[in-house]
Design a protein around this motif. Structure first.
Motif, PDB file in Angstrom:
ATOM      1  N   ALA A   8      40.246  46.744  22.602  1.00  0.00           N
ATOM      2  CA  ALA A   8      41.102  47.499  22.779  1.00  0.00           C
ATOM      3  C   ALA A   8      41.032  47.992  24.582  1.00  0.00           C
ATOM      4  O   ALA A   8      41.886  48.406  25.636  1.00  0.00           O
ATOM      5  CB  ALA A   8      40.756  49.254  22.187  1.00  0.00           C
ATOM      6  N   SER A   9      39.380  48.395  24.685  1.00  0.00           N
ATOM      7  CA  SER A   9      39.215  48.918  26.410  1.00  0.00           C
ATOM      8  C   SER A   9      39.725  48.242  27.020  1.00  0.00           C
ATOM      9  O   SER A   9      39.520  48.683  28.429  1.00  0.00           O
ATOM     10  CB  SER A   9      37.499  49.352  25.820  1.00  0.00           C
ATOM     11  N   LEU A  10      39.440  46.477  26.945  1.00  0.00           N
ATOM     12  CA  LEU A  10      39.832  45.525  27.676  1.00  0.00           C
ATOM     13  C   LEU A  10      40.938  45.680  27.971  1.00  0.00           C
ATOM     14  O   LEU A  10      40.689  45.675  29.575  1.00  0.00           O
ATOM     15  CB  LEU A  10      39.130  43.935  26.960  1.00  0.00           C
ATOM     16  N   SER A  11      42.382  45.856  27.509  1.00  0.00           N
ATOM     17  CA  SER A  11      43.331  46.081  27.908  1.00  0.00           C
ATOM     18  C   SER A  11      43.317  47.043  28.687  1.00  0.00           C
ATOM     19  O   SER A  11      44.138  47.107  29.184  1.00  0.00           O
ATOM     20  CB  SER A  11      44.286  45.769  26.144  1.00  0.00           C
ATOM     21  N   GLU A  12      43.012  48.244  27.672  1.00  0.00           N
ATOM     22  CA  GLU A  12      42.848  49.682  29.164  1.00  0.00           C
ATOM     23  C   GLU A  12      42.591  49.257  30.099  1.00  0.00           C
ATOM     24  O   GLU A  12      43.219  50.127  31.072  1.00  0.00           O
ATOM     25  CB  GLU A  12      42.272  50.475  28.122  1.00  0.00           C
ATOM     26  N   GLY A  13      41.294  48.318  29.830  1.00  0.00           N
ATOM     27  CA  GLY A  13      40.746  48.706  31.751  1.00  0.00           C
ATOM     28  C   GLY A  13      41.692  47.210  32.315  1.00  0.00           C
ATOM     29  O   GLY A  13      42.187  47.906  33.338  1.00  0.00           O
ATOM     30  N   ALA A  14      42.598  46.681  31.806  1.00  0.00           N
ATOM     31  CA  ALA A  14      43.335  45.249  32.889  1.00  0.00           C
ATOM     32  C   ALA A  14      44.930  46.784  32.892  1.00  0.00           C
ATOM     33  O   ALA A  14      45.098  46.789  33.680  1.00  0.00           O
ATOM     34  CB  ALA A  14      44.061  44.078  31.086  1.00  0.00           C
ATOM     35  N   ARG A  15      45.258  47.498  32.284  1.00  0.00           N
ATOM     36  CA  ARG A  15      46.065  47.865  32.411  1.00  0.00           C
ATOM     37  C   ARG A  15      45.579  49.104  33.545  1.00  0.00           C
ATOM     38  O   ARG A  15      46.682  49.384  34.918  1.00  0.00           O
ATOM     39  CB  ARG A  15      46.504  49.189  31.477  1.00  0.00           C
ATOM     40  N   LEU A  16      44.201  49.576  33.700  1.00  0.00           N
ATOM     41  CA  LEU A  16      44.383  50.553  35.181  1.00  0.00           C
ATOM     42  C   LEU A  16      43.837  49.918  36.064  1.00  0.00           C
ATOM     43  O   LEU A  16      44.406  49.972  36.847  1.00  0.00           O
ATOM     44  CB  LEU A  16      42.884  50.572  33.943  1.00  0.00           C
ATOM     45  N   LEU A  17      43.002  48.921  35.788  1.00  0.00           N
ATOM     46  CA  LEU A  17      43.354  47.432  37.158  1.00  0.00           C
ATOM     47  C   LEU A  17      44.969  46.763  37.745  1.00  0.00           C
ATOM     48  O   LEU A  17      44.647  47.207  39.080  1.00  0.00           O
ATOM     49  CB  LEU A  17      43.149  46.544  36.574  1.00  0.00           C
ATOM     50  N   ARG A  18      45.775  46.980  36.704  1.00  0.00           N
ATOM     51  CA  ARG A  18      47.023  46.894  37.307  1.00  0.00           C
ATOM     52  C   ARG A  18      47.486  47.395  37.638  1.00  0.00           C
ATOM     53  O   ARG A  18      48.628  47.651  39.466  1.00  0.00           O
ATOM     54  CB  ARG A  18      47.802  46.467  36.347  1.00  0.00           C
ATOM     55  N   ASP A  19      47.421  48.912  37.349  1.00  0.00           N
ATOM     56  CA  ASP A  19      48.701  49.949  38.255  1.00  0.00           C
ATOM     57  C   ASP A  19      47.179  50.150  39.216  1.00  0.00           C
ATOM     58  O   ASP A  19      48.528  51.202  40.306  1.00  0.00           O
ATOM     59  CB  ASP A  19      48.084  51.210  37.364  1.00  0.00           C
ATOM     60  N   ASN A  20      46.225  50.601  39.178  1.00  0.00           N
ATOM     61  CA  ASN A  20      45.513  50.548  40.589  1.00  0.00           C
ATOM     62  C   ASN A  20      45.261  49.580  41.149  1.00  0.00           C
ATOM     63  O   ASN A  20      43.993  49.848  42.233  1.00  0.00           O
ATOM     64  CB  ASN A  20      44.075  51.477  40.767  1.00  0.00           C
ATOM     65  N   PHE A  21      45.422  48.316  41.411  1.00  0.00           N
ATOM     66  CA  PHE A  21      45.496  47.500  42.109  1.00  0.00           C
ATOM     67  C   PHE A  21      44.563  47.506  43.368  1.00  0.00           C
ATOM     68  O   PHE A  21      43.284  46.798  43.655  1.00  0.00           O
ATOM     69  CB  PHE A  21      46.337  46.322  41.666  1.00  0.00           C
ATOM     70  N   TRP A  22      46.043  47.855  44.402  1.00  0.00           N
ATOM     71  CA  TRP A  22      44.944  48.249  45.784  1.00  0.00           C
ATOM     72  C   TRP A  22      44.378  49.228  46.219  1.00  0.00           C
ATOM     73  O   TRP A  22      43.722  48.738  47.625  1.00  0.00           O
ATOM     74  CB  TRP A  22      46.716  47.749  46.335  1.00  0.00           C
ATOM     75  N   ASP A  23      44.108  50.055  45.225  1.00  0.00           N
ATOM     76  CA  ASP A  23      43.164  50.983  45.214  1.00  0.00           C
ATOM     77  C   ASP A  23      41.884  50.219  45.115  1.00  0.00           C
ATOM     78  O   ASP A  23      41.045  50.095  45.790  1.00  0.00           O
ATOM     79  CB  ASP A  23      43.983  52.305  43.819  1.00  0.00           C
ATOM     80  N   TYR A  24      41.753  49.480  43.618  1.00  0.00           N
ATOM     81  CA  TYR A  24      40.564  48.654  43.951  1.00  0.00           C
ATOM     82  C   TYR A  24      40.339  47.777  44.730  1.00  0.00           C
ATOM     83  O   TYR A  24      39.152  47.571  45.220  1.00  0.00           O
ATOM     84  CB  TYR A  24      40.515  48.186  42.555  1.00  0.00           C
ATOM     85  N   THR A  25      41.048  46.992  45.536  1.00  0.00           N
ATOM     86  CA  THR A  25      40.678  45.902  46.476  1.00  0.00           C
ATOM     87  C   THR A  25      40.894  46.592  47.312  1.00  0.00           C
ATOM     88  O   THR A  25      39.228  46.303  48.277  1.00  0.00           O
ATOM     89  CB  THR A  25      42.379  45.867  46.673  1.00  0.00           C
ATOM     90  N   VAL A  26      40.987  47.920  47.678  1.00  0.00           N
ATOM     91  CA  VAL A  26      40.709  48.576  49.367  1.00  0.00           C
ATOM     92  C   VAL A  26      39.490  49.041  49.279  1.00  0.00           C
ATOM     93  O   VAL A  26      38.424  48.615  50.100  1.00  0.00           O
ATOM     94  CB  VAL A  26      41.322  49.315  49.746  1.00  0.00           C
TER      95      VAL A  26
END
Lengths: 328, 240
Positions: A8-26
């Protein structure tokens, strides 16, 4: 039961990463750029001496204090109004020069005190490694005694929240652009120096075959000093950029960052300059994506798991060990 | 005398590898040190270049004592070596390897360098063909040519060659030795270390035979070539 919670926490993390992908990338690329710069110091010295200079993290730390002093010398307080335009560029350049000079000089002194006497006596590499660790502790504890053990604030030099441009909906901030671009510039400059100049060619020759290099007339002591100097200059540049990004320092700030940069150097292939660049960015990105997936508290675990995995499955790193074999 | 080793001793730790070797090389000569594996030939040559410390005795070059002179200074003075195993820089191109040869030369920017390159390419046309190839990808023979060519780029007064025939096919060995003679004819003094005594004695003016760190015999190369004990020990028996 535990598995479902983790999932559950992983899938939440995956959603977080997907929604803020460029934020995390930069953000990952920004921190990765700093790793790369510091990793260059490890990789340069390893290439020439086959030595892991564990005191390199302290060279970085000294650079952060150099940058801090530079701002104080200019009369900055953490609460001062932000600079813009030419004044800002001047301030940044001044801090950069001071940080690089302080780090570069410390690296040269370090080589004189901690390594050269051992080399003269023909000591083993293990002795040099222990000397490196000893120097690292000595320097950081000396700073702890001098400056105390608390964080010191670095003044905000400019309005960092200013958006320079938008990347797929993510606002890229001014400090991120500044850090990535200046780190890339420094790395290209170093790469060109090593590739194009006579002294740089001497560095490559010693890295590839130190005895033959001597037979061709390369002054090996001079090359070693130059190597430490170059690594120190890069660490000093990284120190200022790190201060602009995270805005605080203390005696042990180099420790975790140093181990991360070392990881980056190994990941790219220690001894390989372009490998250090690649390794730094890859590590910064992996670490940042991972912290989205698993939670920020796992950040360091992710990095060091990556280090263990590289050492186990691809000990020569992504681009392969050896400074000399790195070819364009 | 161009180069003179006077009772030179070299130790590896407690083990004495060279036990008082005296060798002289006059200008224009080709002098060879021959002997079996472990006789101290390579160590002697490394001592001349300064990458091994001398523990006793002196080395004189053009009359000056260079025993304590740093290796890079000796290259500037005119001593350059093509080492055992060739010592090619694997990540540099053929051209970059050759340019390493004139690392210490003050005149490396002028046209003189181009002329030296031309001379090396003239001796070794293969290197010209491969100039942009990286050193690590060359064959053994080509690497040996590169090692010799690179040392020539330093314009040495004495060229030190350590086992140039090692690991090469007979045809290539003959070719390498021909070129060594040609280099000598062009006026470079040569100190040659070899296990291939046959070829070395044919090409050299004088020779020293080393056995476990000592000179056991020295004479004109032609005399040694006809010496029965030498033939038996180093030339694979009598006649052929």
């Amino acid at each position: 039961m535990i598995a479902t919670v983790v999932l559950a926490s992983l899938s939440e993390g995956a959603r977080l990463l997907r929604d803020n992908f460029w934020d995390y990338t930069v953000t990952g690329a920004t921190i990765g750029a700093i790793y790369s710069l510091v990793a260059l110091g490890y990789t340069l010295v390893y290439g020439v001496l086959r030595l892991i200079n564990f005191a390199h993290s302290e060279i970085f730390m000294i650079g952060t204090f150099g940058a801090l002093y530079a701002t104080q010398w200019l009369g900055f307080d953490p609460g001062d109004p932000k600079k813009t335009g030419i004044a800002l560029i001047g301030v940044l350049l001044f801090c950069l020069v001071i940080a690089m000079a302080v780090s570069g000089a410390s690296a040269v002194v370090l080589e004189r005190i901690a390594y050269r006497p051992l080399r003269r006596r023909g000591s083993t590499r293990l002795a040099a490694l222990i000397s490196a660790i000893g120097a690292s502790f000595a320097i950081s504890e000396a700073f702890a005694l001098w400056r105390g053990r608390n964080f010191e604030q670095f003044p905000r030099l400019f309005d960092k929240t200013h958006t320079v441009f938008t990347l797929f909906g993510y606002d890229v901030r001014a400090d991120q652009v500044l850090i990535i671009l200046s780190a890339l510039f420094m790395m290209v400059a170093l790469d060109q120096f090593v590739r194009r100049t006579r002294l740089g060619r001497g560095v490559r020759a010693v890295a590839q075959n130190s005895e033959t290099a001597q037979l061709m007339g390369v002054n090996i002591d001079r090359v070693i000093v130059l190597t430490f100097l170059l690594g120190g200059l890069m660490a000093g540049g990284a120190a200022l950029l790190d201060m602009v990004f995270l805005e605080q320092t203390r005696y042990n700030i180099g420790f975790i960052l140093g181990v991360k940069a070392f990881t980056a150097a190994v990941l790219g292939g220690i001894g390989n300059l372009r490998g250090a660049l690649l390794g730094g960015f890859v590590l910064g990105l992996v670490e940042n994506y991972g912290s989205a997936l698993f939670g920020t508290q796992w950040k360091d675990v992710i990095s060091f798991t990556l280090l263990v995995a590289v050492l186990m499955f691809r000990p020569t790193g992504l681009l392969g060990e050896s400074l000399g074999k790195a070819r364009a | 005398m161009l180069l003179e080793l006077d009772d030179v001793h070299v130790h590896y730790g407690k083990i004495e590898a060279v036990k008082g070797v005296s060798v002289t090389v006059d200008e224009g000569e080709v002098v060879t040190l021959i002997g079996a594996n472990g006789a101290g030939k390579t160590t002697t040559l490394k001592a001349v270049s300064g990458v091994r410390n001398v523990t006793g005795g002196r080395i004189l070059f053009e009359g000056a004592d260079i025993t304590k002179v740093a290796p890079h200074r000796r290259v500037e003075m005119g001593i350059c070596q093509a080492p055992e195993g060739r010592g090619i820089f694997p990540g540099m191109t053929v051209l970059e390897n050759l340019e390493m040869g004139c690392y210490t030369r003050k005149d490396r920017k002028t046209g003189i360098k181009a002329r030296d390159l031309e001379r090396v390419y003239g001796l070794f046309p293969r290197l010209a063909e491969r100039r942009t190839q990286s050193g690590g990808t060359l064959s053994g023979g080509e690497q040996q040519m590169l090692a010799i060519g690179r040392a020539l780029m330093a314009r040495p007064k004495v060229l030190l060659l350590d086992e140039p025939s090692m690991g090469l096919a007979p045809k290539l060995i003959a070719q390498i030795f021909q070129i060594i003679t040609e280099i000598s004819r062009q006026g470079t003094t040569i100190l040659l270390v070899e296990q291939n005594a046959q070829q070395a004695l044919r090409r050299a003016d004088r020779a020293y035979i080393l056995e476990s760190g000592r000179v056991v015999k020295s004479a004109a190369a032609g005399d040694l070539l006809n010496d029965d004990t030498v033939r038996q020990a180093y030339l694979g028996g009598l006649g052929h």
